[in-house]
Design an enzyme around this catalytic site. Structure first.
Site, short mmCIF file in Angstrom:
data_model
loop_
_atom_site.label_atom_id
_atom_site.label_comp_id
_atom_site.label_asym_id
_atom_site.label_seq_id
_atom_site.Cartn_x
_atom_site.Cartn_y
_atom_site.Cartn_z
CE LYS A 35 -36.53 -5.26 48.99
NZ LYS A 35 -37.19 -6.48 49.50
CD GLN A 49 -40.21 -2.09 55.09
OE1 GLN A 49 -40.67 -2.84 55.92
NE2 GLN A 49 -38.90 -2.03 54.86
CE LYS A 108 -38.04 -0.20 58.74
NZ LYS A 108 -38.11 -1.50 59.36
CE LYS A 152 -42.97 -6.61 57.30
NZ LYS A 152 -41.56 -6.30 57.58
CG ASP A 207 -40.87 -9.15 59.45
OD1 ASP A 207 -40.14 -8.16 59.58
OD2 ASP A 207 -41.76 -9.42 60.28
CG ASN A 256 -31.79 -12.06 60.43
OD1 ASN A 256 -31.90 -10.86 60.26
ND2 ASN A 256 -30.87 -12.78 59.81
P1 NDP Z 1 -37.01 -13.96 63.67
O1 NDP Z 1 -38.25 -14.74 63.39
O2 NDP Z 1 -35.73 -14.40 63.11
O3 NDP Z 1 -36.82 -13.80 65.25
C1 NDP Z 1 -37.78 -13.24 66.09
C2 NDP Z 1 -37.30 -13.50 67.50
O4 NDP Z 1 -38.10 -12.75 68.42
C3 NDP Z 1 -37.42 -14.95 67.92
O5 NDP Z 1 -36.35 -15.26 68.75
C4 NDP Z 1 -38.73 -14.94 68.70
O6 NDP Z 1 -38.87 -15.99 69.62
C5 NDP Z 1 -38.60 -13.64 69.40
N1 NDP Z 1 -39.87 -13.15 69.95
C6 NDP Z 1 -41.07 -13.06 69.35
N2 NDP Z 1 -41.96 -12.53 70.20
C7 NDP Z 1 -41.30 -12.28 71.35
C8 NDP Z 1 -41.65 -11.73 72.60
N3 NDP Z 1 -42.88 -11.32 72.85
N4 NDP Z 1 -40.68 -11.60 73.55
C9 NDP Z 1 -39.43 -12.01 73.31
N5 NDP Z 1 -39.03 -12.55 72.16
C10 NDP Z 1 -39.96 -12.69 71.20
O7 NDP Z 1 -37.36 -12.46 63.22
P2 NDP Z 1 -36.36 -11.28 62.88
O8 NDP Z 1 -35.18 -11.33 63.78
O9 NDP Z 1 -36.16 -11.25 61.42
O10 NDP Z 1 -37.26 -10.01 63.24
C11 NDP Z 1 -37.32 -9.45 64.54
C12 NDP Z 1 -37.89 -8.06 64.46
O11 NDP Z 1 -37.06 -7.25 63.61
C13 NDP Z 1 -39.30 -7.93 63.88
O12 NDP Z 1 -39.97 -6.87 64.49
C14 NDP Z 1 -39.04 -7.59 62.41
O13 NDP Z 1 -40.14 -6.93 61.83
C15 NDP Z 1 -37.85 -6.67 62.58
N6 NDP Z 1 -37.03 -6.49 61.39
C16 NDP Z 1 -36.44 -7.55 60.77
C17 NDP Z 1 -35.64 -7.35 59.66
C18 NDP Z 1 -34.90 -8.47 59.02
O14 NDP Z 1 -34.09 -8.18 58.11
N7 NDP Z 1 -35.07 -9.70 59.43
C19 NDP Z 1 -35.47 -6.01 59.07
C20 NDP Z 1 -36.06 -4.95 59.85
C21 NDP Z 1 -36.83 -5.21 60.94
P3 NDP Z 1 -39.89 -17.23 69.39
O15 NDP Z 1 -39.07 -18.26 68.70
O16 NDP Z 1 -40.28 -17.59 70.77
O17 NDP Z 1 -41.05 -16.72 68.58
#
Ligand code: NDP
Length: 451
Positions: free
Chosen positions: A90, A111, A114, A126, A166, A242
């Site tokens: 998962k 993962q 977690k 993953k 993700d 997200n």
């Molecule tokens: P999204 O794609 O929804 O959002 C990622 C965000 O991070 C975007 O705003 C992106 O901007 C920004 N970003 C990427 N690189 C950088 C950087 N170097 N500096 C600043 N901002 C940056 O992804 P999620 O919110 O789903 O995931 C974010 C993190 O959380 C990841 O590490 C993911 O593995 C982790 N995660 C997510 C889960 C989930 O349920 N979604 C669960 C557990 C962990 P831009 O548009 O410019 O790329």
């Protein structure tokens, strides 16, 4: 360091010299479970650690698709099926140009731990691709997802491996992937993917789960350390995807003032507090840039990121910092600035967002530190709740799911806290999380024989 740990680490380094993110994740875990290894000398003969660090299976595949100009494009797809010890593999799918085997393995490895912390029956995996959804039309994203699933389908299933979203994979992509899977399999296997939209098998509160869960975990950590709360605290949150959006929503609900958010280009600072409705419109509806916030609030400030090792968002004064964007986005330089500005707590919403040196520095300076594998486990936990609803062919209400999520995060904090105390490292939640998870995983491994 314990000799067995040293030996395993050296072997992992020699075998995977070109995988820095994977090595970083393994090193972080191994170095913090030393007291458990010391207490169990038989683990060496049983090769417990060698078995945990080696994925059960890695699948890579070609993903050909046709862009809107008729040009054929080729991307690389991955699925790392890391561990099925405590349930079907998962873990999410990431679509981002930086995706490679090292990043897939670090995420898969994290993962396993977690998912063990969640207390739910889910193994670790993953996957993803170096495909960049940014700037692509919906039709291009759909053709890519269909091609990706045309290979992936043979490796997954609701009792085998259950991917989710993700970075770069949200509701739109999960919908396209699910549609293609269903078509190929000629059956409605609702639990094969999670993060589905509500209405065709998705769970209420899954969208909010990772961000909300992070805040629930932080709430418990603050409470356990002097009875502190979010009320009146200033918060900075990196990212605007997200996780960041829903962490912001819950922090605001708890009375915090979120003053900054970012994307990979830069960050916005709004001293009056972030207008989350504007961020949601920019990111969730228009798929725009965080800079567009200036069109809504001209008095906010935008700072371009010139150096990723010194991201402007971490130069802003805050009580609580929540890295919710990507790996290694919070460097030692940034950690020093946070401490100089009086930060009291850092909570990892993203996976491995802080470098090893940054974590050390924050902990040395008595900053409360919530590690990703515990603090962001709310997403996958709610995915597991989505799977159980799919099996029951039934839906819980938003409140029911949210209540379960809150209880899970509260329990995860308790497990980290107790494990840190059990081994004389009170308040070190990195060690606490790794030890608590490792205890669950090693127990399952011992029970299942040499497999
Ligand atoms: P999204 O794609 O929804 O959002 C990622 C965000 O991070 C975007 O705003 C992106 O901007 C920004 N970003 C990427 N690189 C950088 C950087 N170097 N500096 C600043 N901002 C940056 O992804 P999620 O919110 O789903 O995931 C974010 C993190 O959380 C990841 O590490 C993911 O593995 C982790 N995660 C997510 C889960 C989930 O349920 N979604 C669960 C557990 C962990 P831009 O548009 O410019 O790329």
């Amino acid at each position: 360091m314990n000799k067995y740990l040293e030996k395993v680490l050296a072997k992992v380094e020699a075998k995977n010299p070109n995988e820095p993110e994977y090595l970083q994740a393994v090193k972080e875990v191994l170095s913090s479970i030393e007291p458990v290894i010391d207490a169990n000398p038989d683990f060496e003969k049983l090769a417990i650690l060698e078995r945990i660090v080696e994925p059960e299976r890695i699948i890579t595949f070609r993903v050909p698709w046709v862009d809107d100009n008729g040009q054929v494009q080729v991307n690389r797809g991955f699925r790392v099926q890391y561990s099925s010890l405590i349930g079907p593999y998962k873990g999410g799918l990431r679509f981002h140009p930086s995706v490679n085997q090292s990043i897939m393995k670090f995420l898969g490895f994290e993962q396993i731990f977690k998912n063990a912390l969640s207390g739910l029956p889910i193994g670790g995996g993953k996957g993803g691709s170096d495909f960049d959804p940014k700037g692509k039309s919906d039709a291009e994203v759909m053709r890519f997802c269909q091609s990706f699933m045309t290979e992936l389908y043979r490796h997954i299933g609701q009792d085998v491996d259950v991917p989710a979203g993700d970075i770069g994979v949200g509701g739109r992509e999960i919908g396209f992937l699910f549609g293609q899977y269903k078509r190929i399999r000629n059956g409605y296997e609702g639990g094969v993917l999670t993060g589905k939209a509500v209405g065709y098998g998705g769970s209420l509160a899954r969208t909010q789960a990772t961000g909300y869960g992070l805040i629930y975990y932080m709430r418990e950590m603050l409470k356990a350390n002097g009875g502190q709360t979010f009320e009146g605290k200033t918060v900075t949150i990196s990212g605007s995807g997200n996780v960041a959006i829903y962490a912001c929503e819950k922090a605001q609900e708890y009375g915090a003032k979120v003053v900054a958010m970012s994307d990979s280009n830069g960050c916005i600072y709004d001293k009056n507090g972030i207008d989350l409705a504007a961020i949601k419109e920019i990111k969730e509806v228009k798929r725009g840039r965080v800079k567009d916030y200036l069109n809504y609030h001209a008095d906010a400030k935008y700072m371009e990121t010139a150096d990723r090792n010194d991201a402007p968002i971490w130069t802003i004064k805050s009580d609580i910092a929540l890295p919710c964007a990507t790996q290694n986005e919070l460097s030692l330089t940034s950690a020093k600035k946070l401490v100089a500005n009086g930060v009291i707590a850092v909570g990892e919403g993203a996976n491995m967002p802080s470098t090893e040196e940054a974590i050390e520095y924050l902990q040395e300076n008595k900053v409360l530190f919530a590690p990703a594998k515990a603090a962001n486990a709310g997403g996958v936990s709610t995915s597991a709740i989505e799977m159980s609803q799919n099996s029951m062919r039934y839906y819980y209400t938003f409140e029911e799911v949210d209540k379960r999520l809150d209880a899970i995060m509260t329990n995860i904090f308790k497990a980290c806290d107790e494990a840190s105390k059990q081994y004389g490292m009170e308040g070190n939640y990195v060690a606490g999380a790794n030890i608590a998870a490792f205890q669950t995983i090693s127990k399952a491994m011992l029970a299942q024989g040499v497999v």
